[in-house]
Design a protein around this motif. Sequence first.
Motif, PDB file in Angstrom:
ATOM      1  N   LEU A 187       0.817  -1.164   0.076  1.00  0.00           N
ATOM      2  CA  LEU A 187      -0.121  -0.139  -0.196  1.00  0.00           C
ATOM      3  C   LEU A 187       1.089   1.406  -0.007  1.00  0.00           C
ATOM      4  O   LEU A 187       0.393   2.348   0.216  1.00  0.00           O
ATOM      5  N   ALA A 188       2.036   1.013  -0.417  1.00  0.00           N
ATOM      6  CA  ALA A 188       3.038   2.176  -0.342  1.00  0.00           C
ATOM      7  C   ALA A 188       2.440   3.320  -1.277  1.00  0.00           C
ATOM      8  O   ALA A 188       2.155   3.050  -2.550  1.00  0.00           O
ATOM      9  N   GLY A 189       2.401   4.491  -0.784  1.00  0.00           N
ATOM     10  CA  GLY A 189       1.997   5.807  -1.485  1.00  0.00           C
ATOM     11  C   GLY A 189       0.511   5.856  -1.758  1.00  0.00           C
ATOM     12  O   GLY A 189       0.223   7.166  -2.225  1.00  0.00           O
ATOM     13  N   HIS A 190      -0.295   5.054  -1.608  1.00  0.00           N
ATOM     14  CA  HIS A 190      -1.756   5.269  -1.896  1.00  0.00           C
ATOM     15  C   HIS A 190      -2.442   6.316  -0.875  1.00  0.00           C
ATOM     16  O   HIS A 190      -1.984   6.271   0.086  1.00  0.00           O
ATOM     17  N   LYS A 191      -2.998   7.283  -1.500  1.00  0.00           N
ATOM     18  CA  LYS A 191      -3.319   8.306  -0.708  1.00  0.00           C
ATOM     19  C   LYS A 191      -4.369   7.909   0.384  1.00  0.00           C
ATOM     20  O   LYS A 191      -4.716   8.891   1.439  1.00  0.00           O
ATOM     21  N   ASP A 192      -4.826   6.626   0.295  1.00  0.00           N
ATOM     22  CA  ASP A 192      -6.041   6.219   1.438  1.00  0.00           C
ATOM     23  C   ASP A 192      -5.137   5.187   2.289  1.00  0.00           C
ATOM     24  O   ASP A 192      -5.907   4.749   3.399  1.00  0.00           O
ATOM     25  N   ASN A 193      -4.003   5.167   2.459  1.00  0.00           N
ATOM     26  CA  ASN A 193      -3.125   4.282   3.235  1.00  0.00           C
ATOM     27  C   ASN A 193      -2.948   4.718   4.586  1.00  0.00           C
ATOM     28  O   ASN A 193      -2.646   3.852   5.597  1.00  0.00           O
ATOM     29  N   HIS A 194      -3.339   5.851   4.948  1.00  0.00           N
ATOM     30  CA  HIS A 194      -3.110   6.151   6.587  1.00  0.00           C
ATOM     31  C   HIS A 194      -3.948   5.133   7.486  1.00  0.00           C
ATOM     32  O   HIS A 194      -3.265   4.631   8.507  1.00  0.00           O
ATOM     33  N   SER A 195      -5.120   4.943   7.354  1.00  0.00           N
ATOM     34  CA  SER A 195      -5.938   4.095   8.177  1.00  0.00           C
ATOM     35  C   SER A 195      -6.017   2.706   7.704  1.00  0.00           C
ATOM     36  O   SER A 195      -6.571   1.780   8.274  1.00  0.00           O
ATOM     37  N   GLY A 196      -5.350   2.356   6.138  1.00  0.00           N
ATOM     38  CA  GLY A 196      -5.422   1.104   5.345  1.00  0.00           C
ATOM     39  C   GLY A 196      -4.713   0.088   6.047  1.00  0.00           C
ATOM     40  O   GLY A 196      -3.570   0.543   6.915  1.00  0.00           O
ATOM     41  N   MET A 197      -4.885  -1.043   5.679  1.00  0.00           N
ATOM     42  CA  MET A 197      -3.885  -2.196   5.918  1.00  0.00           C
ATOM     43  C   MET A 197      -3.764  -3.286   4.978  1.00  0.00           C
ATOM     44  O   MET A 197      -4.812  -3.558   4.559  1.00  0.00           O
ATOM     45  N   MET A 198      -2.815  -4.204   5.213  1.00  0.00           N
ATOM     46  CA  MET A 198      -2.604  -5.145   4.300  1.00  0.00           C
ATOM     47  C   MET A 198      -3.956  -6.122   4.355  1.00  0.00           C
ATOM     48  O   MET A 198      -4.242  -6.548   5.719  1.00  0.00           O
ATOM     49  N   ASN A 199      -4.447  -6.733   3.662  1.00  0.00           N
ATOM     50  CA  ASN A 199      -5.422  -7.805   3.648  1.00  0.00           C
ATOM     51  C   ASN A 199      -4.601  -9.133   3.894  1.00  0.00           C
ATOM     52  O   ASN A 199      -3.467  -9.101   3.572  1.00  0.00           O
ATOM     53  N   PRO A 200      -5.426 -10.273   4.258  1.00  0.00           N
ATOM     54  CA  PRO A 200      -4.726 -11.404   4.503  1.00  0.00           C
ATOM     55  C   PRO A 200      -3.911 -12.038   3.269  1.00  0.00           C
ATOM     56  O   PRO A 200      -2.666 -12.640   3.564  1.00  0.00           O
ATOM     57  N   SER A 201      -4.440 -11.976   2.238  1.00  0.00           N
ATOM     58  CA  SER A 201      -3.390 -12.495   0.957  1.00  0.00           C
ATOM     59  C   SER A 201      -2.246 -11.566   0.801  1.00  0.00           C
ATOM     60  O   SER A 201      -1.234 -12.108   0.492  1.00  0.00           O
ATOM     61  N   GLN A 202      -2.388 -10.116   0.940  1.00  0.00           N
ATOM     62  CA  GLN A 202      -1.219  -9.363   0.951  1.00  0.00           C
ATOM     63  C   GLN A 202      -0.167  -9.662   1.928  1.00  0.00           C
ATOM     64  O   GLN A 202       0.994  -9.501   1.626  1.00  0.00           O
ATOM     65  N   MET A 203      -0.534 -10.053   3.514  1.00  0.00           N
ATOM     66  CA  MET A 203       0.182 -10.290   4.423  1.00  0.00           C
ATOM     67  C   MET A 203       0.727 -11.621   3.927  1.00  0.00           C
ATOM     68  O   MET A 203       2.236 -11.802   4.557  1.00  0.00           O
ATOM     69  N   GLU A 204       0.068 -12.593   3.583  1.00  0.00           N
ATOM     70  CA  GLU A 204       0.612 -13.828   3.194  1.00  0.00           C
ATOM     71  C   GLU A 204       1.970 -13.592   2.272  1.00  0.00           C
ATOM     72  O   GLU A 204       2.874 -14.118   2.367  1.00  0.00           O
ATOM     73  N   GLN A 205       1.650 -12.652   1.164  1.00  0.00           N
ATOM     74  CA  GLN A 205       2.824 -12.639   0.076  1.00  0.00           C
ATOM     75  C   GLN A 205       3.917 -11.831   0.796  1.00  0.00           C
ATOM     76  O   GLN A 205       5.194 -12.142   0.589  1.00  0.00           O
ATOM     77  N   PHE A 206       3.581 -10.985   1.663  1.00  0.00           N
ATOM     78  CA  PHE A 206       4.776 -10.176   2.469  1.00  0.00           C
ATOM     79  C   PHE A 206       5.340 -11.170   3.191  1.00  0.00           C
ATOM     80  O   PHE A 206       6.742 -11.260   3.381  1.00  0.00           O
ATOM     81  N   ARG A 207       4.893 -12.134   4.077  1.00  0.00           N
ATOM     82  CA  ARG A 207       5.380 -13.171   5.048  1.00  0.00           C
ATOM     83  C   ARG A 207       6.305 -13.872   4.178  1.00  0.00           C
ATOM     84  O   ARG A 207       7.566 -14.275   4.468  1.00  0.00           O
TER      85      ARG A 207
END
Length: 780
Positions: free
Chosen positions: A334-354
């Motif tokens: 979510l780097a750079g997205h203007k709505d990322n202040h309160s946003g967070m990674m969803n489970p699939s994004q977190m799985e890819q990050f892990r």
Amino acid sequence: MASTTSRSRQDVISALEHLDTQLLWLSSWMIHNANHIRPKRDGLKVGGHQASCASITAIMAALYFHALRPQDKVSVKPHAGPILHAIHYLLGNQSRDLMERFRGLGGVQSYPSRTKDRIPVDFSTGSVGLGVAVTAFTSLVQDYLISHGQVKVEDSGRMIALMGDAELDEGNIYECLIEGYKHDLRNCWWIVDYNRQSLDATTADRMFRRFDDIFETCGWRVVTLKYGKRQREAFKKPGGQALEGWIDSCPNADFAALTYQGGPAWRARLHADLGAKAQTRKLIDSYDDEGLARLMTNLGGHCVETLIDAFDAAQDEVPTLFIAYTVKGHGLPLAGHKDNHSGMMNPSQMEQFRAGLGIAEGQEWEKWAGLGDNVAADLQTFIEASPIACSRPEAQAPTVAVPPRLPVPDGTEQSTQAAFGRILLDLAKSGEEMADRIVTTAPDVTQTTNLGGFVNQRGLFRRQELADVFHNAKIPSAQRWSQHAAGQHIELGIAENNFFIALTSLGLAAPHFGTRLLPVGTVYDPFIARGLDALNYGCYSDARFLLVGTPSGISLAAEGGAHQSINTPLIGMGQPNLAYFEPAFADELAAMMRWAFEHMQKPDGSSVYLRLTTRAISQVVRDDGAWEADALKGGYWLRKPSQGAEAAIVFTGVVAPEALAAWEQLAEDMPGLGLLNVTSPDLLHRDWSAQRAARWNGVASKPSHAETLLSDLAPGAGLVTVLDGSPGALSWLGGVMGMRVSPLGTDRFGQTGDLPDLYRTYRLDSEAIVDAAAELYLGN
């Protein structure tokens, strides 16, 4: 620095880069676990700020594990709280259990908290901007303690604030800058996580060079860390200068959008804007999409080498602003997205990050997950050798002895404000140890709140001595304000936010520096509201000080509605960690001040607020001291009712003469009428609430003080309550024993006039009290 002496520079950089990654993972996982894994019983979003954490991980890794010394203190930006806990998890100071309960009851707090978190927290943060300014005032307090021989020069530390760039919109930061310049601020760093995104949008481009101007004007050194090492190397290559110029002129919103879109978007935009320059196009095309995205986001705030060089180059006492360019959400999808202040990674994004970090399932909470044994062991050794690992727990400051009694000023007629000034002057002249620990402050109202006598006796604090020009010129003046290093008054400008943050810093001297101060701050009572956020911040931090609000209420008369406080009694009652008193007589005030100086030092104590007045009233003649114990519990009978009496007049503070006059007028027609002096609506209400809570929890308890006082009256008796403030501060007393109440007080803005006219207009005079009693009983 200590962490570089036994290792090569490259080894240090490599270790910090690994720590940057571990902090990013642990903070992201902590937030993810709270929102996506831990059961939700209420169905609500737990929250957290993964993107705000991600933009500052390199800064915090370089600061905590390289630049920070044991005596330094850090205020962490609120939304980076998870990183602070991750740091202490690596240091062995934080537990997995508490991190798993992030934002849950008893777990890691949403924002760093001195009183709620179990790790070492130098400064609470939460309300943005206040945690920044407090570092400047704490640096001033350190100078005060050094000058007074209570802290050794060699033990002095640097006060550091980590902030988001949106915090630079907070006005209290600029008020603080001005005050810091006046007091020759030193040993202070402010580090800006300059990700150019706020909660709602990207920040204004035109502010880029204005911060330099503002801070340099106030005597700060400004260090801008815009480019990382990878970018600086690219700029040296053929075509690199054009690329550097493009980055410099790129609007913040465009840079953020391209960052979110990634390498292909960067390439397309750079080709469109710079493709006609053959060498620059060749430079761009020498990177694949992933490498180009890494290059374009290799800003100074993400490059640990750039950071440690900047920190190492600022090893002096000059206040320094580091503007570290970063990307909000750096390293996350979510780097750079203007709505990322309160946003967070969803489970699939977190799985890819892990998976991308090589962390095995089930190993997410391991300190060195995803690293080999040798790297993990090396990092453990590295952090154990870092200066921060040698930090000592906060010291327990010795208690300052308080005299058995404080002197009561003489005089048949006195105002509580004048009595306050005389009590402090008597202390200033005394040989009491306590007098040496008192430090006074006021926002440009020192004389008009009766601190002048104390200041004349003890002087103003200033590191460099400054003579009183008027005194030396033999020009008559009631004020002899010599300024010197031994002075015990800190004069502030008129900004109430600065005043309350200064009181906070002074009130934290005991835990911060291991030596105790007894801060006394005076402010016009109506203007407490102007600094209310900062007052709340100080109380939340468990700072200990004596706040004196004076003059107060419409008793200020001719000053008009803007200077006449209404709701401050309710503020005193509603503010946690603040005990509020409102004395009517000088002997009450002396007892309350003595109580306050003791209470401020107790482990379960708090700050204290006295609401005083300039109105001189006749003092009561006491037969004995039996009243005092009850007065310090919140109230006592000035005229005790007969057992089973049907009525009482209840008053607080300066309206004592009107309450007495009404009592004398009614006593003949209402035999046994009582006159109750409520000296602290706060303590009285708090005690009653605690007694009720104990009953609900099945804990045996004795009757509250309010119940004990009112038990002298008949069931269903009537109360006429009156004070120069919101009537709600006393009207609740009817609920204690189920009594009828006719409340008098001020609930609208006042106006100019003399005191008799205003008391009559706003129904605070004795006639109004008599009428209220008649209405209560006769219904007419």
